[in-house]
Design an enzyme around this catalytic site. Sequence first.
Site, mmCIF file in Angstrom:
data_model
loop_
_atom_site.group_PDB
_atom_site.id
_atom_site.type_symbol
_atom_site.label_atom_id
_atom_site.label_comp_id
_atom_site.label_asym_id
_atom_site.label_seq_id
_atom_site.Cartn_x
_atom_site.Cartn_y
_atom_site.Cartn_z
ATOM 1 N N ASP A 1 5.121 -13.674 31.201
ATOM 2 C CA ASP A 1 6.545 -13.970 31.355
ATOM 3 C C ASP A 1 7.317 -13.243 30.257
ATOM 4 O O ASP A 1 7.190 -13.577 29.074
ATOM 5 C CB ASP A 1 6.779 -15.487 31.253
ATOM 6 C CG ASP A 1 8.270 -15.796 31.192
ATOM 7 O OD1 ASP A 1 9.061 -15.055 31.830
ATOM 8 O OD2 ASP A 1 8.650 -16.754 30.489
ATOM 9 N N CYS B 1 -1.219 -2.574 7.275
ATOM 10 C CA CYS B 1 0.177 -2.134 7.365
ATOM 11 C C CYS B 1 0.832 -1.880 6.010
ATOM 12 O O CYS B 1 2.022 -1.588 5.949
ATOM 13 C CB CYS B 1 1.000 -3.161 8.146
ATOM 14 S SG CYS B 1 0.449 -3.315 9.851
ATOM 15 N N HIS C 1 7.780 -6.824 5.779
ATOM 16 C CA HIS C 1 6.989 -6.240 6.869
ATOM 17 C C HIS C 1 7.275 -7.037 8.147
ATOM 18 O O HIS C 1 7.451 -8.251 8.099
ATOM 19 C CB HIS C 1 5.498 -6.292 6.525
ATOM 20 C CG HIS C 1 4.643 -5.879 7.681
ATOM 21 N ND1 HIS C 1 4.755 -4.650 8.274
ATOM 22 C CD2 HIS C 1 3.681 -6.555 8.372
ATOM 23 C CE1 HIS C 1 3.900 -4.559 9.280
ATOM 24 N NE2 HIS C 1 3.240 -5.705 9.367
ATOM 25 N N GLU D 1 -3.226 3.276 9.461
ATOM 26 C CA GLU D 1 -4.494 2.821 10.032
ATOM 27 C C GLU D 1 -4.784 3.585 11.314
ATOM 28 O O GLU D 1 -5.628 3.204 12.101
ATOM 29 C CB GLU D 1 -4.503 1.316 10.239
ATOM 30 C CG GLU D 1 -3.335 0.768 11.022
ATOM 31 C CD GLU D 1 -3.444 -0.749 11.162
ATOM 32 O OE1 GLU D 1 -2.870 -1.439 10.313
ATOM 33 O OE2 GLU D 1 -4.097 -1.215 12.101
#
Lengths: 130, 387, 348
Positions: free
Chosen positions: C29, C113, C237, C81
Amino acid sequence: MAVPRFWREIPNRYNLVGARCGNCNKVLFPPRYICPHCRRMGKLEPYRLKRRGKVLTYTVVHAAANGFEDQAPYVLAIVELEDGPRLTAQVTDCNTDEIKIGDEVEIVFRRMGEDGQDGVIYYGFKARRV
Amino acid sequence: MRDVAIIGVGLTKFGELWDVSFRQMMMEAGARAIEDAGIDGKQIDAMYVGNMSSGQFIRQEHISSIVADHAGLVPIPSTRVEGACASGGLALRQAVIAVASGIHDIIVAGGIEKMTDVLTGQATGALATAADQEWEVFVGATFPGLYALMARRHMYEFGTTEEQMAMVAVKNHHNACFNTCAQYKTEITVEDVLKSPPVTSPIKLLDCSPITDGAACVILAPAEKARKFTDTPIMVAGTGQASDTIALHGRSSLTSLRATIEAARTAYKIAGVKPDDIDLVEVHDCFTIAEIMAIEDLGFCKKGEGGKMTEQGETVIGGRIPVNTSGGLKGKGHPVGATGIAQAVEIVQQLRGEAGKRQSDGAEIGLTHNVGGSGGTAVVHVLRRGD
Amino acid sequence: MDVGVVGYGVYIPRYRIRVEEIAKVWGDDPESIKRGLLIEEKSVPAPDEDTATIAVEAARNALKQTGIDPHDIEAIYVGSESHPYAVKPTATIVAEAIEATPDLTAADYEFACKAGTVGIQTCMGAVEAGMIKYGMAIGADTAQSAPGDALEYTAAAGGCAFIVGKNGGNTLAAIDDTYSYTTDTPDFWRREMRSYPKHGGRFTGKPAYFKHVLAAANGLLRKLQLTSQDFAHVVFHQPNGKFPLLAAKELGFSKEQVALGLLTPKIGNTYSGSTMISLAAVLDQAKPDERILAVSYGSGAGSDAFSITVRDGIEGKRDAAPKVLDYVGQRVMIDYATYVKFRKLLVR
């Protein structure tokens, strides 16, 4: 393309390093080792070309070159650089109906291909409309 | 320098010759030429073989030895000549120069390409080695792509249309219908061409010459000895060759092949003729735009009017100057190394009056035009009926 | 510390895919995903783009702001990464493409990250120690996500480069200080030879992202004896749009303080690029003397917090290259089939 063959032209492929002839002042790209205008009188020195130009002609490639199948259909063009020389380049980030003769482009750094899944990755220049 | 004559010609069937090998094709074409010349193999002094890429197509280099060996002609000198798709034309020129110089008398000039022993992708990859590997192919250029770049610019500068290009293909397919050796003996329409799948815009599938197996041979002799072998020697009245940058982007014009202009200038001068004197031509129509550019660069119309000239029917058999009566590369087929020789075979047959249903009446002087790569090499010959 | 930002540059690929387009394929959804992750669309790299090309574009943009000789960049670190090679540095490709070679040191970093902000810290140290004149730190990724995984909605592509040097006439912003917080917390990982990362689901939240981000931020505030009120802007982040808002609230920052750097809803999570691109977006608009708090997060896990004060020098210089919002605005929507083709998920 064998690794040494690609590697020795990295400055040319990454940064449009061509040559300028100290005798006739012409800028040459792709790289040459003798000025075709002055021949032995020529004095070639490395010269980094500006990354701007315009499209002289183009084609939308449907039957891709070997190694370019994943990008088909793609746009290929001959670009006249601001410094004078012309080069052949793929026009990246370009829908096939967007391109036209006279379009201003900048030269950008992109992935050109790879030597199979295990081999080296080739980087180099493509054109992008501005 | 001695005058040189063509005294014999031979051609294989052109097409996808699945059951015929490289060696067999070359022997077939050679034997036909020798028979046509009415000579004995022992009289042959040397041979030149035009071939673009046996190394890539059949993984065999050093084919000069194979050809001499299988012809039973060792130890005569045998030399392979390479200039991409102009290899055949260059082999003819080398043979002409050798006879003219007096070094040899009877020479076989052959051309051959066996292209279907590899898959289509490998064949197109092999053909692309005629372009600049470092600065064209590496960046994604294909061989048709380079001609498409010329076509797009030609359309832009001169208003040439896709319909006009299609008319080249229609005409050449029509001519090929009367050539027993041709790959395509089928009529097509302008609409067929326009609706064929896109290859590299504006070039569509039916704008392209095909991948073809084939071989061709001509036998040369000094003019003064030619009459000993034939009543209808065809004189090599002029030969011209020129080079240009390998990469299309290195040239000042994208709509004209300087190598064609320069090679033609030399050939016309040696032959002492002008474009107006030429009765018919075989030009290098690897793509339809190439024929339009060729008839301009050879001087049969003003620059930019090749499309119009085609549209007005001036290049059909019976027109002002018939172009590619054989069907051309487009209809007859394009076994790259054989093409330059096969063009000479057609002009010889036309000048002899032996071209059957595709005969161009009263032809006295003909011209062949063979191009390597996107124009890095061009070779032009002017052929004339012997008096 | 006496170091600052001499220049910064970003790059975000032009292609985007909407949440609806991905949800349609997997029967999810879209509305609940958009609400739950605060994400609308994400950036997708073109077939000829990878971390190296993105890093090069960002690095060249950063250089446009500075006018410095690239040969004066004596260190380049590329954090990602999704380095194109498992073994062979991305940093050498960047160094060559900006003509910084050969008199420099270079390496690739990997810390999920936050590998890019680790590069900033390394450059800060080397500049402060007098080892190098300028250092370049890049965070860039073409983030991987398994088809059908929740990550597919957010895993995006983009990169950012910072050039660090001694504070002086050519610095756009001073880096006042930095503070890091690191523990061994396996919330997200990718094993050797595997194409896609795995993650701990809800474990990635409280014990991972929030614990480290909050600890690093609080650590730096304590160290500098500052409070949230001393900062005009804050950047975290952004694995999704929601986490940074929750972290900001917990630390006492207002929505206004977060607003300039909140990019994930429009471009997705650019992984190693995320914190740095968001910081760049703030620098694109911040006024001289404003203070910015930036906190990265890398799974595995750790956070680097930075206090940055904008200087007068930023005016004029930041207009020399495309800004973050220029890239956010340049977008071409693609469908899932094109996405699959571009991401090379088809096997020939």
